[in-house]
Design a protein around this motif. Structure first.
Motif, PDB file in Angstrom:
ATOM      1  N   GLU A  98      -0.071  10.350  -8.702  1.00 26.04           N
ATOM      2  CA  GLU A  98      -0.332   8.981  -9.152  1.00 26.04           C
ATOM      3  C   GLU A  98       0.060   8.727 -10.600  1.00 26.04           C
ATOM      4  O   GLU A  98       0.044   7.585 -11.048  1.00 26.04           O
ATOM      5  N   GLN A 150      -1.214  -6.246 -11.411  1.00 32.26           N
ATOM      6  CA  GLN A 150      -1.019  -4.793 -11.297  1.00 32.26           C
ATOM      7  C   GLN A 150       0.312  -4.373 -11.936  1.00 32.26           C
ATOM      8  O   GLN A 150       0.396  -3.357 -12.626  1.00 32.26           O
ATOM      9  N   LYS A 154       4.610   0.885  -3.874  1.00 27.56           N
ATOM     10  CA  LYS A 154       5.764   0.189  -4.447  1.00 27.56           C
ATOM     11  C   LYS A 154       5.578  -0.096  -5.940  1.00 27.56           C
ATOM     12  O   LYS A 154       6.434   0.227  -6.756  1.00 27.56           O
ATOM     13  N   THR A 155       4.428  -0.704  -6.279  1.00 25.94           N
ATOM     14  CA  THR A 155       4.186  -1.052  -7.681  1.00 25.94           C
ATOM     15  C   THR A 155       4.151   0.199  -8.563  1.00 25.94           C
ATOM     16  O   THR A 155       4.742   0.232  -9.646  1.00 25.94           O
ATOM     17  N   THR A 156       3.462   1.212  -8.073  1.00 33.67           N
ATOM     18  CA  THR A 156       3.378   2.472  -8.814  1.00 33.67           C
ATOM     19  C   THR A 156       4.773   3.052  -9.043  1.00 33.67           C
ATOM     20  O   THR A 156       5.101   3.509 -10.148  1.00 33.67           O
ATOM     21  N   GLY A 189       0.787  -1.232   0.000  1.00 38.48           N
ATOM     22  CA  GLY A 189       0.000   0.000   0.000  1.00 38.48           C
ATOM     23  C   GLY A 189       0.818   1.280   0.000  1.00 38.48           C
ATOM     24  O   GLY A 189       0.265   2.365  -0.145  1.00 38.48           O
TER      25      GLY A 189
HETATM   26  P1  GDP Z   1       1.877  -1.139  -3.279  1.00 40.11           P
HETATM   27  O1  GDP Z   1       0.896  -1.999  -2.537  1.00 40.11           O
HETATM   28  O2  GDP Z   1       2.981  -0.678  -2.380  1.00 40.11           O
HETATM   29  O3  GDP Z   1       2.378  -1.742  -4.532  1.00 40.11           O
HETATM   30  O4  GDP Z   1       1.090   0.222  -3.638  1.00 40.11           O
HETATM   31  P2  GDP Z   1       0.480   0.730  -5.008  1.00 40.11           P
HETATM   32  O5  GDP Z   1       1.552   1.004  -5.980  1.00 40.11           O
HETATM   33  O6  GDP Z   1      -0.612  -0.177  -5.418  1.00 40.11           O
HETATM   34  O7  GDP Z   1      -0.096   2.155  -4.563  1.00 40.11           O
HETATM   35  C1  GDP Z   1      -1.116   2.296  -3.596  1.00 40.11           C
HETATM   36  C2  GDP Z   1      -1.926   3.576  -3.905  1.00 40.11           C
HETATM   37  O8  GDP Z   1      -1.110   4.722  -3.724  1.00 40.11           O
HETATM   38  C3  GDP Z   1      -2.400   3.642  -5.340  1.00 40.11           C
HETATM   39  O9  GDP Z   1      -3.702   4.152  -5.352  1.00 40.11           O
HETATM   40  C4  GDP Z   1      -1.443   4.632  -5.996  1.00 40.11           C
HETATM   41  O10 GDP Z   1      -2.011   5.314  -7.086  1.00 40.11           O
HETATM   42  C5  GDP Z   1      -1.156   5.576  -4.866  1.00 40.11           C
HETATM   43  N1  GDP Z   1       0.146   6.271  -5.000  1.00 40.11           N
HETATM   44  C6  GDP Z   1       1.357   5.740  -5.217  1.00 40.11           C
HETATM   45  N2  GDP Z   1       2.322   6.690  -5.249  1.00 40.11           N
HETATM   46  C7  GDP Z   1       1.699   7.882  -5.054  1.00 40.11           C
HETATM   47  C8  GDP Z   1       2.143   9.254  -4.952  1.00 40.11           C
HETATM   48  O11 GDP Z   1       3.334   9.607  -5.039  1.00 40.11           O
HETATM   49  N3  GDP Z   1       1.176  10.211  -4.713  1.00 40.11           N
HETATM   50  C9  GDP Z   1      -0.136   9.869  -4.590  1.00 40.11           C
HETATM   51  N4  GDP Z   1      -0.997  10.869  -4.351  1.00 40.11           N
HETATM   52  N5  GDP Z   1      -0.576   8.602  -4.664  1.00 40.11           N
HETATM   53  C10 GDP Z   1       0.310   7.611  -4.892  1.00 40.11           C
END
Ligand code: GDP
Length: 302
Positions: free
Chosen positions: A283, A147, A114-116, A111
Motif C-alpha cells: 500500500e 482521495q 486505481k487511485t493508489t 476498489g
Molecule cells: P480504486 O477504487 O481502484 O481507486 O482503489 P484504491 O486505490 O482506493 O485502493 C483500494 C484499496 O486497495 C486501498 O486500501 C489500497 O491501499 C489497497 N491497495 C492498492 N494497491 C495495493 C497493493 O498493491 N497491495 C496491497 N496490499 N493493497 C493495495
C-alpha cells in the motif's frame, strides 16, 4: 528484493507444492503431469494457459529425454518465460514521449487500487525529475476526487478537478490544457470504475478518450487497465470487458502481495496477449515495481 518479498505468498504455496511433487515422483509420467496441472490451475494460471503449458512441457520432456522429475522444474521455468515473452508488446516499459507530454489513462473497476496506483506512478515520475499533473476523472464515486487530492499532496503533484458529478470529458479537456500550459511531462488520468452499468461506463471512457485524442494527436499514449490479483479469474473477465470497449495497452496488477495466486499474470498474458507493465506489492508509495518476467518466474520458485 521487493519483487521477491511481494511474491512470497505465491512462491510459498507454489514452490512448496512443486517441490513436494518433484520429490514424491521417481519418474515423469502421466500422473505427474496431472498433479502439476492441478497445482498450476490452483495458482490461477488459468485453465487454457495450463493446458498449453502442459502440452509444451510434455513434448519438451520427450524431446530432451528427461526422466528425472527434478529436471522438469527448470523446463517449467523456461516454458513459463516463453509464454510470457511471446508477443511483440513491450514488457514492463511505458510508451513515453521524448520532450513532449505523455498522457496515461487508467481504467479499472472500483476498489482494484486505481487511485493508489496513480499516486505511486506519480511519485515514481517525480523522482525521475518529471513534471506530473493528475486529472480527477472519476467524478462519480463519492470521495474519489478527494482521495486523488490526498495522493497529490502526498507526492507533491497538482490535481486538476471539477466538482463531483461533472462531466469527466470536461475534466479531461481542462486537464490537457493545464498540463500543456504547465509544460508537464506526464498527465495521469483517473477514470470512473462503476461496473453497475457497464454500457454507460464504457461510453464514458470512450468519450474521455476521444477528448484526449482530439486535443493531442497520438494520445493517450498508454491505456493501463488496473486489475486486482486477489480477484483471480474475475480479473480476467474484467480485462476482457475493458479491452472490448477500449484499446487497453497494458496491465497494472495490484495486490500481488496479498495473494498466493500470482499465476494470474500468466493467464492475462496468454489469454489476452496484454503485457503487465507494473505490479503493486503493497500500500505504500514505493510499493510499485515495473514488471520483470524473469524475476517473476524465478520468484515463483526461488
Ligand atoms: P480504486 O477504487 O481502484 O481507486 O482503489 P484504491 O486505490 O482506493 O485502493 C483500494 C484499496 O486497495 C486501498 O486500501 C489500497 O491501499 C489497497 N491497495 C492498492 N494497491 C495495493 C497493493 O498493491 N497491495 C496491497 N496490499 N493493497 C493495495
Amino acid at each position: 528484493q521487493k519483487f521477491k518479498d511481494g511474491l512470497s505468498k505465491t512462491r510459498n504455496s507454489f514452490s512448496e507444492r512443486v517441490n513436494d511433487l518433484v520429490s514424491r515422483y521417481r519418474q515423469v509420467d502421466e500422473e505427474f503431469f496431472e498433479e502439476l496441472e492441478e497445482i498450476l490451475i490452483s495458482a490461477d494460471v488459468g485453465v487454457a494457459t495450463v493446458l498449453d503449458l502442459i502440452d509444451d512441457l510434455k513434448s519438451e520432456v520427450k524431446r530432451r529425454n528427461i526422466k528425472d522429475p527434478q529436471d522438469v522444474q527448470a523446463v517449467i521455468s523456461e516454458k513459463l518465460i516463453d509464454i510470457y515473452e511471446s508477443g511483440e508488446e513491450q514488457i514492463g516499459e511505458l510508451n513515453m514521449q521524448q520532450n513532449d507530454l505523455t498522457v496515461i489513462l487508467f481504467v479499472g473497476v472500483n476498489g482494484v487500487g486505481k487511485t493508489t496506483t496513480i499516486g505511486k506512478i506519480a511519485h515514481k515520475f517525480k523522482q525521475e525529475g518529471k513534471k506530473v499533473v493528475m486529472a480527477a476523472g472519476d467524478t462519480f464515486r463519492a470521495g474519489a476526487i478527494e482521495q486523488l487530492e490526498v495522493w497529490g499532496e502526498r507526492v507533491g503533484v497538482d490535481v486538476i478537478k471539477q466538482s463531483a458529478g461533472s462531466d469527466p470529458a470536461a475534466v479531461m479537456y481542462d486537464a490537457v490544457q493545464s498540463a500543456k500550459a504547465r509544460k508537464a511531462d506526464v498527465l495521469l488520468c483517473d477514470t470512473a470504475g462503476r461496473l453497475q452499468n457497464k454500457v454507460n461506463l464504457m461510453k464514458e471512457l470512450e468519450k474521455v478518450k476521444r477528448v484526449i485524442e482530439r486535443e493531442i494527436p497520438g494520445a493517450p499514449h498508454e491505456v493501463l487497465l488496473v486489475l486486482d490479483a486477489t480477484t483471480g479469474q474475475n480479473a480476467l473477465s474484467q480485462a476482457k470487458t475493458f479491452s472490448e470497449a477500449t484499446n487497453v495497452t497494458g496491465i497494472v496488477l495490484t495486490k500481488l502481495d496479498g495473494t498466493a495466486k500470482g499465476g494470474i499474470v500468466l493467464a492475462i498474458r496468454n489469454e489476452l496477449k496484454l503485457p503487465v507493465k507494473f505490479v503493486g506489492l503493497g500500500e505504500k508509495v514505493d510499493d510499485l515495481q515495473p514488471f520483470d518476467t524473469e524475476q517473476y518466474i524465478y520468484g515463483l520458485f526461488a
